[in-house]
Design a protein around this motif. Structure first.
Motif, PDB file in Angstrom:
ATOM      1  N   ALA A  39      16.825  -6.447  12.470  1.00 31.66           N
ATOM      2  CA  ALA A  39      16.203  -5.198  12.025  1.00 31.66           C
ATOM      3  C   ALA A  39      14.966  -4.885  12.846  1.00 31.66           C
ATOM      4  O   ALA A  39      14.724  -3.752  13.222  1.00 31.66           O
ATOM      5  CB  ALA A  39      15.844  -5.294  10.542  1.00 31.66           C
ATOM      6  N   LYS A  40      14.184  -5.942  13.141  1.00 28.99           N
ATOM      7  CA  LYS A  40      12.994  -5.740  13.969  1.00 28.99           C
ATOM      8  C   LYS A  40      13.364  -5.282  15.358  1.00 28.99           C
ATOM      9  O   LYS A  40      12.700  -4.435  15.948  1.00 28.99           O
ATOM     10  CB  LYS A  40      12.182  -7.035  14.043  1.00 28.99           C
ATOM     11  CG  LYS A  40      11.402  -7.338  12.769  1.00 28.99           C
ATOM     12  CD  LYS A  40      10.549  -8.593  12.930  1.00 28.99           C
ATOM     13  CE  LYS A  40       9.722  -8.880  11.691  1.00 28.99           C
ATOM     14  NZ  LYS A  40       8.887 -10.084  11.860  1.00 28.99           N
ATOM     15  N   GLN A  41      14.442  -5.864  15.889  1.00 27.16           N
ATOM     16  CA  GLN A  41      14.860  -5.468  17.238  1.00 27.16           C
ATOM     17  C   GLN A  41      15.295  -4.004  17.260  1.00 27.16           C
ATOM     18  O   GLN A  41      14.978  -3.247  18.176  1.00 27.16           O
ATOM     19  CB  GLN A  41      15.990  -6.370  17.725  1.00 27.16           C
ATOM     20  CG  GLN A  41      16.415  -6.073  19.165  1.00 27.16           C
ATOM     21  CD  GLN A  41      17.435  -7.055  19.668  1.00 27.16           C
ATOM     22  OE1 GLN A  41      17.880  -7.931  18.956  1.00 27.16           O
ATOM     23  NE2 GLN A  41      17.807  -6.913  20.914  1.00 27.16           N
ATOM     24  N   LYS A  42      16.037  -3.573  16.219  1.00 25.34           N
ATOM     25  CA  LYS A  42      16.467  -2.166  16.137  1.00 25.34           C
ATOM     26  C   LYS A  42      15.270  -1.249  15.972  1.00 25.34           C
ATOM     27  O   LYS A  42      15.188  -0.185  16.570  1.00 25.34           O
ATOM     28  CB  LYS A  42      17.428  -1.988  14.964  1.00 25.34           C
ATOM     29  CG  LYS A  42      17.981  -0.554  14.873  1.00 25.34           C
ATOM     30  CD  LYS A  42      18.941  -0.412  13.707  1.00 25.34           C
ATOM     31  CE  LYS A  42      19.538   1.003  13.694  1.00 25.34           C
ATOM     32  NZ  LYS A  42      18.496   2.054  13.571  1.00 25.34           N
ATOM     33  N   ILE A 100       3.750  -1.461  21.560  1.00 22.13           N
ATOM     34  CA  ILE A 100       4.204  -0.076  21.542  1.00 22.13           C
ATOM     35  C   ILE A 100       3.485   0.716  20.456  1.00 22.13           C
ATOM     36  O   ILE A 100       3.046   1.852  20.672  1.00 22.13           O
ATOM     37  CB  ILE A 100       5.727  -0.009  21.329  1.00 22.13           C
ATOM     38  CG1 ILE A 100       6.458  -0.613  22.535  1.00 22.13           C
ATOM     39  CG2 ILE A 100       6.181   1.424  21.108  1.00 22.13           C
ATOM     40  CD1 ILE A 100       6.284   0.179  23.814  1.00 22.13           C
ATOM     41  N   GLU A 101       3.344   0.122  19.273  1.00 22.68           N
ATOM     42  CA  GLU A 101       2.697   0.813  18.160  1.00 22.68           C
ATOM     43  C   GLU A 101       1.258   1.178  18.509  1.00 22.68           C
ATOM     44  O   GLU A 101       0.791   2.287  18.199  1.00 22.68           O
ATOM     45  CB  GLU A 101       2.716  -0.092  16.921  1.00 22.68           C
ATOM     46  CG  GLU A 101       2.151   0.585  15.671  1.00 22.68           C
ATOM     47  CD  GLU A 101       2.176  -0.341  14.478  1.00 22.68           C
ATOM     48  OE1 GLU A 101       1.688  -1.486  14.618  1.00 22.68           O
ATOM     49  OE2 GLU A 101       2.679   0.065  13.425  1.00 22.68           O
ATOM     50  N   LYS A 102       0.556   0.293  19.176  1.00 28.64           N
ATOM     51  CA  LYS A 102      -0.830   0.561  19.565  1.00 28.64           C
ATOM     52  C   LYS A 102      -0.920   1.758  20.508  1.00 28.64           C
ATOM     53  O   LYS A 102      -1.755   2.640  20.344  1.00 28.64           O
ATOM     54  CB  LYS A 102      -1.426  -0.683  20.236  1.00 28.64           C
ATOM     55  CG  LYS A 102      -2.857  -0.483  20.701  1.00 28.64           C
ATOM     56  CD  LYS A 102      -3.393  -1.745  21.358  1.00 28.64           C
ATOM     57  CE  LYS A 102      -4.800  -1.525  21.884  1.00 28.64           C
ATOM     58  NZ  LYS A 102      -5.325  -2.750  22.567  1.00 28.64           N
ATOM     59  N   GLU A 103      -0.027   1.792  21.509  1.00 27.33           N
ATOM     60  CA  GLU A 103      -0.046   2.895  22.474  1.00 27.33           C
ATOM     61  C   GLU A 103       0.338   4.223  21.818  1.00 27.33           C
ATOM     62  O   GLU A 103      -0.196   5.274  22.164  1.00 27.33           O
ATOM     63  CB  GLU A 103       0.887   2.583  23.660  1.00 27.33           C
ATOM     64  CG  GLU A 103       0.434   1.403  24.507  1.00 27.33           C
ATOM     65  CD  GLU A 103      -1.002   1.549  24.997  1.00 27.33           C
ATOM     66  OE1 GLU A 103      -1.415   2.690  25.306  1.00 27.33           O
ATOM     67  OE2 GLU A 103      -1.712   0.552  25.038  1.00 27.33           O
ATOM     68  N   GLN A 141      13.649  -0.856  19.249  1.00 28.29           N
ATOM     69  CA  GLN A 141      14.407   0.028  20.135  1.00 28.29           C
ATOM     70  C   GLN A 141      14.198   1.495  19.750  1.00 28.29           C
ATOM     71  O   GLN A 141      14.042   2.368  20.611  1.00 28.29           O
ATOM     72  CB  GLN A 141      15.894  -0.335  20.074  1.00 28.29           C
ATOM     73  CG  GLN A 141      16.752   0.429  21.084  1.00 28.29           C
ATOM     74  CD  GLN A 141      16.379   0.094  22.509  1.00 28.29           C
ATOM     75  OE1 GLN A 141      16.179  -1.054  22.830  1.00 28.29           O
ATOM     76  NE2 GLN A 141      16.260   1.098  23.360  1.00 28.29           N
ATOM     77  N   ASP A 142      14.164   1.761  18.422  1.00 35.28           N
ATOM     78  CA  ASP A 142      13.935   3.129  17.964  1.00 35.28           C
ATOM     79  C   ASP A 142      12.556   3.619  18.371  1.00 35.28           C
ATOM     80  O   ASP A 142      12.368   4.766  18.795  1.00 35.28           O
ATOM     81  CB  ASP A 142      14.081   3.202  16.434  1.00 35.28           C
ATOM     82  CG  ASP A 142      15.517   2.980  15.992  1.00 35.28           C
ATOM     83  OD1 ASP A 142      15.716   2.663  14.811  1.00 35.28           O
ATOM     84  OD2 ASP A 142      16.439   3.134  16.827  1.00 35.28           O
ATOM     85  N   SER A 179      11.459   6.691  20.848  1.00 34.36           N
ATOM     86  CA  SER A 179      10.496   7.726  20.473  1.00 34.36           C
ATOM     87  C   SER A 179       9.384   7.832  21.503  1.00 34.36           C
ATOM     88  O   SER A 179       8.965   8.924  21.877  1.00 34.36           O
ATOM     89  CB  SER A 179       9.900   7.402  19.099  1.00 34.36           C
ATOM     90  OG  SER A 179       8.914   8.352  18.754  1.00 34.36           O
ATOM     91  N   ALA A 180       8.933   6.651  21.981  1.00 37.02           N
ATOM     92  CA  ALA A 180       7.876   6.653  22.989  1.00 37.02           C
ATOM     93  C   ALA A 180       8.351   7.311  24.272  1.00 37.02           C
ATOM     94  O   ALA A 180       7.601   8.019  24.946  1.00 37.02           O
ATOM     95  CB  ALA A 180       7.424   5.223  23.260  1.00 37.02           C
TER      96      ALA A 180
END
Length: 278
Positions: free
Chosen positions: A29-32, A267-270, A35-36, A40-41
């Motif tokens: 689930a974390k990997q998906k 990714i979340e930070k950026e 990827q999502d 989005s990025a």
């Protein structure tokens, strides 16, 4: 990976050093989710690139106008302090946007760069010229697929001496990447199997995965990097209609990937920085 990872919970009570279905599902689930987020990025990045191209074109026009005005002493007086200030602010805004885009690009491409370096390392360290060993990259994840005949005797989950030499090289690569996880997947063909405590192909595939995990751990691979999983016969490479095809489907895959939590946080930070206009 085209299908959801399947784990056997009931039979894995007989096995040691194996992940629970919930742990494996959480990892998938974390990997998906990662990827999502990456998709989005990428969409936001493409939008930013389009904005930058438009802004750059605008700056070109403005700079051309300024150049013409400076060539004409009379027209220089027309260029008011307010207009000059507006141009400077536009240039500053573009520079800030380019910095944001650069940071986002770095976040999106960092994983691919790590993957490329890892593939190069694997091809150098592992006997990649052996047709029974394949290294591939799918969606930014590195897969080392080792044919069943190199690892185990028919119907056995005891690792052969030759396989230990191969796994020693794989362990060396994993040890050089402490921020990576290594998931060991056992795969069987579709023929029914039952022997001793092993009830079916689920048991056999998981037991082979845990056998490989133990060998890797004996070569000083940290157990915190290792995940053991069995896929039984449900993710074949080819149809199980010939002996040759069944042999291809009997394999063990070593899946190397950056730890999902670390990549997700990056990714979340950026993304937050981009949305906050930093």
């Amino acid at each position: 990976m085209k299908k959801v990872l399947l784990l056997s919970v009931s039979t894995m009570l007989l096995l040691s050093s194996c992940v629970t279905k919930r742990q494996f599902t959480d990892l998938q689930a974390k990997q998906k989710e990662t990827q999502d987020l990456l998709n989005s990025a990428t969409v936001k990045l493409n939008s930013c690139l389009e904005d930058r191209a438009a802004a750059t074109a605008k700056v070109g026009v403005l700079e051309s106008q300024v150049s013409d005005l400076r060539k004409n002493n009379d027209n220089l007086q027309i260029l008011s302090a307010k207009g000059a200030s507006s141009i400077e602010k536009t240039l500053e805004s573009i520079k800030e946007k380019e910095l944001k885009i650069s940071r986002l690009q770095e976040a999106v491409t960092k994983k691919d760069s790590i993957t490329l370096a890892l593939v190069t390392s694997l091809k150098r360290e592992v006997g990649i010229n052996d047709p029974d060993i394949e290294v591939s990259v799918e969606k930014g994840v590195v897969f080392i697929s080792i044919a069943d005949k190199l690892l185990f005797q028919s119907g056995s989950y005891t690792v052969t001496a030759k396989a230990k030499e191969i796994l020693a090289k794989v362990a060396k690569v994993i040890n050089s990447k402490p921020n990576f996880e290594a998931m060991i997947e056992g795969h069987t063909d579709s023929r029914s199997y039952q022997k001793g405590l092993l009830l079916d192909n689920w048991d056999l595939s998981v037991k082979r995965a845990t056998s490989v995990v133990r060998i890797l751990q004996s070569y000083d691979v940290s157990p915190t990097q290792l995940v053991a999983a069995g896929r039984s016969s449900y993710t074949p490479l080819v149809d199980n209609d010939t002996a040759a095809n069944r042999a291809r489907n009997r394999r063990t895959r070593v899946i190397l990937l950056p730890k999902i939590d670390q990549f997700y946080e990056m990714i979340e930070k950026e993304m937050k920085n981009l949305e906050a206009g930093q």
